[in-house]
Scaffold this active site. Structure first.
Site, PDB file in Angstrom:
ATOM      1  CE  LYS A  22       1.293 -13.019  -2.783  1.00 11.79           C
ATOM      2  NZ  LYS A  22       0.179 -12.255  -2.009  1.00 11.79           N
ATOM      3  CG  ASN A  23      -1.353 -10.690  -4.986  1.00 17.50           C
ATOM      4  OD1 ASN A  23      -1.241 -11.668  -4.020  1.00 17.50           O
ATOM      5  ND2 ASN A  23      -0.624  -9.799  -4.865  1.00 17.50           N
ATOM      6  CB  CYS A 117      -0.795  -4.727   7.053  1.00 16.17           C
ATOM      7  SG  CYS A 117       0.042  -4.878   5.642  1.00 16.17           S
ATOM      8  NE  ARG A 122      -3.267  -3.834   2.404  1.00 15.69           N
ATOM      9  CZ  ARG A 122      -2.663  -5.297   1.863  1.00 15.69           C
ATOM     10  NH1 ARG A 122      -1.739  -5.958   2.774  1.00 15.69           N
ATOM     11  NH2 ARG A 122      -3.092  -5.833   0.945  1.00 15.69           N
ATOM     12  CG  ASP A 309       2.314  -5.698  -4.991  1.00 12.82           C
ATOM     13  OD1 ASP A 309       2.290  -4.978  -4.072  1.00 12.82           O
ATOM     14  OD2 ASP A 309       1.335  -6.376  -5.330  1.00 12.82           O
ATOM     15  NE  ARG A 401       2.320 -13.600   3.902  1.00 13.69           N
ATOM     16  CZ  ARG A 401       1.321 -12.808   4.407  1.00 13.69           C
ATOM     17  NH1 ARG A 401       1.842 -11.928   5.494  1.00 13.69           N
ATOM     18  NH2 ARG A 401       0.316 -12.650   4.063  1.00 13.69           N
TER      19      ARG A 401
HETATM   20  N1  EPU Z   1      -8.606   1.082   0.289  1.00 14.17           N
HETATM   21  C1  EPU Z   1      -9.308   1.738   0.970  1.00 14.17           C
HETATM   22  N2  EPU Z   1     -10.609   1.300   1.487  1.00 14.17           N
HETATM   23  C2  EPU Z   1     -10.797  -0.106   0.892  1.00 14.17           C
HETATM   24  C3  EPU Z   1      -9.811  -0.906   0.288  1.00 14.17           C
HETATM   25  C4  EPU Z   1      -8.756  -0.170  -0.059  1.00 14.17           C
HETATM   26  O1  EPU Z   1      -9.259   3.053   1.369  1.00 14.17           O
HETATM   27  O2  EPU Z   1     -11.767  -0.588   1.269  1.00 14.17           O
HETATM   28  C5  EPU Z   1      -7.260   1.739  -0.057  1.00 14.17           C
HETATM   29  C6  EPU Z   1      -6.087   0.904   0.393  1.00 14.17           C
HETATM   30  O3  EPU Z   1      -5.649   1.489   1.817  1.00 14.17           O
HETATM   31  C7  EPU Z   1      -5.023   1.493  -0.716  1.00 14.17           C
HETATM   32  C8  EPU Z   1      -5.685   1.497  -1.868  1.00 14.17           C
HETATM   33  O4  EPU Z   1      -7.116   1.546  -1.618  1.00 14.17           O
HETATM   34  O5  EPU Z   1      -4.442   2.808  -0.473  1.00 14.17           O
HETATM   35  C9  EPU Z   1      -5.543   0.241  -2.832  1.00 14.17           C
HETATM   36  O6  EPU Z   1      -5.651  -1.108  -2.062  1.00 14.17           O
HETATM   37  P1  EPU Z   1      -6.236  -2.400  -2.703  1.00 14.17           P
HETATM   38  O7  EPU Z   1      -7.706  -2.461  -1.836  1.00 14.17           O
HETATM   39  O8  EPU Z   1      -6.195  -2.594  -4.153  1.00 14.17           O
HETATM   40  O9  EPU Z   1      -5.366  -3.519  -2.014  1.00 14.17           O
HETATM   41  P2  EPU Z   1      -5.537  -5.080  -1.740  1.00 14.17           P
HETATM   42  O10 EPU Z   1      -6.739  -5.448  -2.711  1.00 14.17           O
HETATM   43  O11 EPU Z   1      -5.843  -4.873  -0.436  1.00 14.17           O
HETATM   44  C10 EPU Z   1      -3.849  -6.173  -3.328  1.00 14.17           C
HETATM   45  C11 EPU Z   1      -2.697  -6.923  -3.445  1.00 14.17           C
HETATM   46  C12 EPU Z   1      -1.493  -6.331  -2.789  1.00 14.17           C
HETATM   47  C13 EPU Z   1      -1.418  -5.145  -3.801  1.00 14.17           C
HETATM   48  C14 EPU Z   1      -2.680  -4.122  -3.867  1.00 14.17           C
HETATM   49  C15 EPU Z   1      -2.250  -3.172  -4.679  1.00 14.17           C
HETATM   50  C16 EPU Z   1      -3.672  -9.165  -3.139  1.00 14.17           C
HETATM   51  C17 EPU Z   1      -3.748 -10.300  -2.322  1.00 14.17           C
HETATM   52  N3  EPU Z   1      -3.016  -8.093  -2.643  1.00 14.17           N
HETATM   53  O12 EPU Z   1      -4.232  -5.539  -2.185  1.00 14.17           O
HETATM   54  O13 EPU Z   1      -0.542  -7.207  -2.951  1.00 14.17           O
HETATM   55  O14 EPU Z   1      -0.241  -4.321  -3.045  1.00 14.17           O
HETATM   56  O15 EPU Z   1      -3.615  -5.001  -4.395  1.00 14.17           O
HETATM   57  O16 EPU Z   1      -2.102  -3.294  -6.121  1.00 14.17           O
HETATM   58  O17 EPU Z   1      -4.226  -9.312  -4.234  1.00 14.17           O
HETATM   59  C18 EPU Z   1       1.446  -8.036  -2.281  1.00 14.17           C
HETATM   60  O18 EPU Z   1       1.352  -9.114  -2.989  1.00 14.17           O
HETATM   61  O19 EPU Z   1       2.563  -8.067  -1.724  1.00 14.17           O
HETATM   62  C19 EPU Z   1       0.338  -7.278  -2.036  1.00 14.17           C
HETATM   63  C20 EPU Z   1       0.459  -6.337  -0.824  1.00 14.17           C
END
Ligand code: EPU
Length: 422
Positions: A22-23, A117, A122, A309, A401
């Site tokens: 999915k991701n 969330c 986030r 995850d 989801r």
């Molecule tokens: N962060 C910031 N600023 C930003 C972006 C992220 O401080 O602009 C922080 C976040 O708060 C967190 C860390 O950086 O502490 C990492 O977050 P990341 O941006 O990598 O998360 P994401 O890209 O929003 C994806 C997955 C998540 C998974 C995370 C970490 C998708 C759709 N989502 O989220 O998946 O937990 O990477 O690996 O790819 C799930 O599938 O259940 C899920 C939540």
């Protein structure tokens, strides 16, 4: 609203095939915006997140269809709307990854600012910082991010790290935008997750010039335009890891097909350390529980570290370990909504800041519990398989989801899960 009634304890055995990730699908569907024609991806799981993302792309003007066997096509010939509406974005944070490709293709994007969330704060500040570095003008208005680059984006050296390391979707957004920027972009501290590798490979198939794929330094030579492509999605490593825990927690034996063990090295390392057998096969692995597991220390980290995850699912497993474990969450320090629910099932978990001390118990006892997010709900299902009695998991829409028809795939392996509408 649906609930699961799970009768336990059971011992799982048999074979199961892992679905497409999915991701990986979601950012690659966004990348199709850049192709300006009909791209197709497979295998794409039949999940509510995929349907919601399809609706989002349709609102922009794309035509999206998915065949029952998992071939998804996105025709982005026409993009006549550059707005990602609040009604969709608020239900799915991954919607933010249309920002980079829309901006690069149309010179303008308006996307609702994602809200809070269940797994914690986030922010998207790093996404916005990276796009600003490429020359975008960005302002926030009425809850929307308005990004403009009427004269196009310009390549630059960008540091994309944050307080918790790299960002997966932030890297995806900046990477997609940089493919059409003038000149060379370097992204330092890029996410190395297999989903980002899959995305970058897809973009190169579409005509982008990206090197350093899989490393923390991505180099992108901007091109004038991309073209549509046909592309393979990687197996879902988190779904595979969840099935691995299902085998271990029920002391059963599962053969996983369509599973990339090389994407799960940190997980396999922890499993072997606690006494679970993991044997590679040609396209997956056989995983067997051998009695109660030993305790372990688990710290979540960006890839190739242990994935956040799978933190909740491992907590359910270690709740039954012969001794005390410590789980430290270094990506989302508040991602512990499952702790109180697992304690309702007689686990002995104590939260200490961004860590949980897990005192192993001999058995879990069924209880009504509440799913709070996708992975927490998977942990509750796993706990229900091992617990004595009938566990009721409420709000299973969370699990729908990210796991396709999970009960229909676990029941042939020996699970006793029924879905009821209440
Ligand atoms: N962060 C910031 N600023 C930003 C972006 C992220 O401080 O602009 C922080 C976040 O708060 C967190 C860390 O950086 O502490 C990492 O977050 P990341 O941006 O990598 O998360 P994401 O890209 O929003 C994806 C997955 C998540 C998974 C995370 C970490 C998708 C759709 N989502 O989220 O998946 O937990 O990477 O690996 O790819 C799930 O599938 O259940 C899920 C939540």
């Amino acid at each position: 609203m649906d609930v699961f009634r799970i009768e336990g304890p059971v011992r799982l055995s048999g074979e199961v095939s892992v679905k497409g990730a999915k991701n990986a699908c979601l950012p690659i569907m966004a990348a199709a915006i850049l192709g300006g024609g009909k791209s197709s991806l497979a295998p794409v799981p039949n999940l509510s997140d995929i349907s919601v993302f399809s609706q989002l792309l349709e609102q922009l003007g794309c035509k999206v269809s998915r065949s029952p066997d998992g071939l998804l096509s996105v025709d982005s010939t026409v993009i006549d709307n550059q707005v990602g509406e609040y009604e969709i974005v608020r239900t799915m944070r991954a919607s933010i990854c249309i920002l980079g490709p829309l901006l690069a293709r149309c010179g303008r994007a308006e996307v609702s600012m994602p809200g809070g969330c269940a797994i914690g704060d986030r922010p998207i500040n790093i996404h916005l910082r990276g796009l600003r570095e490429l020359g975008a003008q960005i302002q926030l208005k009425n809850g929307y991010i308005i990004a403009e680059a009427p004269n196009g984006l310009v390549g630059k050296d960008i540091f994309l790290g944050g307080p918790f390391g790299s960002t997966v979707l932030g890297t995806a957004n900046v990477l997609m935008a940089a493919t059409l920027a003038k000149g060379r972009t370097t992204i330092e501290s890029a996410a190395c997750e297999p989903e980002i590798v899959n995305l970058a490979d897809c973009l190169n198939t579409m005509g982008a010039k990206i090197s350093g794929i899989g490393s923390p330094r991505l180099s992108i030579e901007g091109v004038k335009q991309l073209h549509p492509a046909e592309f393979q999605i990687i197996p879902d490593r988190i779904e595979a890891g969840t099935f691995m825990v299902a085998a271990a927690i029920t002391q059963g034996e599962l053969r996983l097909r369509h599973c990339r063990l090389d994407h799960l090295m940190a997980v396999v390392d922890r499993l072997r350390d606690i006494g679970v057998t993991v044997e590679p096969t040609t396209n997956g692995c056989v995983i067997a529980g051998n009695g109660p597991v030993k305790p372990a220390d688990v710290t979540t980290q960006p890839y190739p570290g242990f994935p956040t995850d799978l933190q909740a699912q491992f907590m359910a497993l270690l709740a039954l370990a012969e001794g005390n474990s410590i789980i430290v969450e270094k990506i989302f320090p508040d991602r512990f909504m499952h702790v109180a629910e697992l304690n309702r099932m007689a686990a002995d978990l104590r939260k200490e800041g961004p860590a949980v001390v897990v005192a192993g118990v001999k058995k879990l006892i069924a209880a009504p519990v509440m799913a709070s997010d996708l992975r927490a709900s998977a942990a509750l299902v796993l706990a229900g398989l091992a617990a004595e009695g009938t566990t009721t998991v409420n709000r299973v829409y969370h699990i729908d989801r990210g796991y396709e028809k999970i009960e229909q795939r676990l029941n042939p392996l020996g699970a006793k899960i029924t879905r009821e509408s209440v």
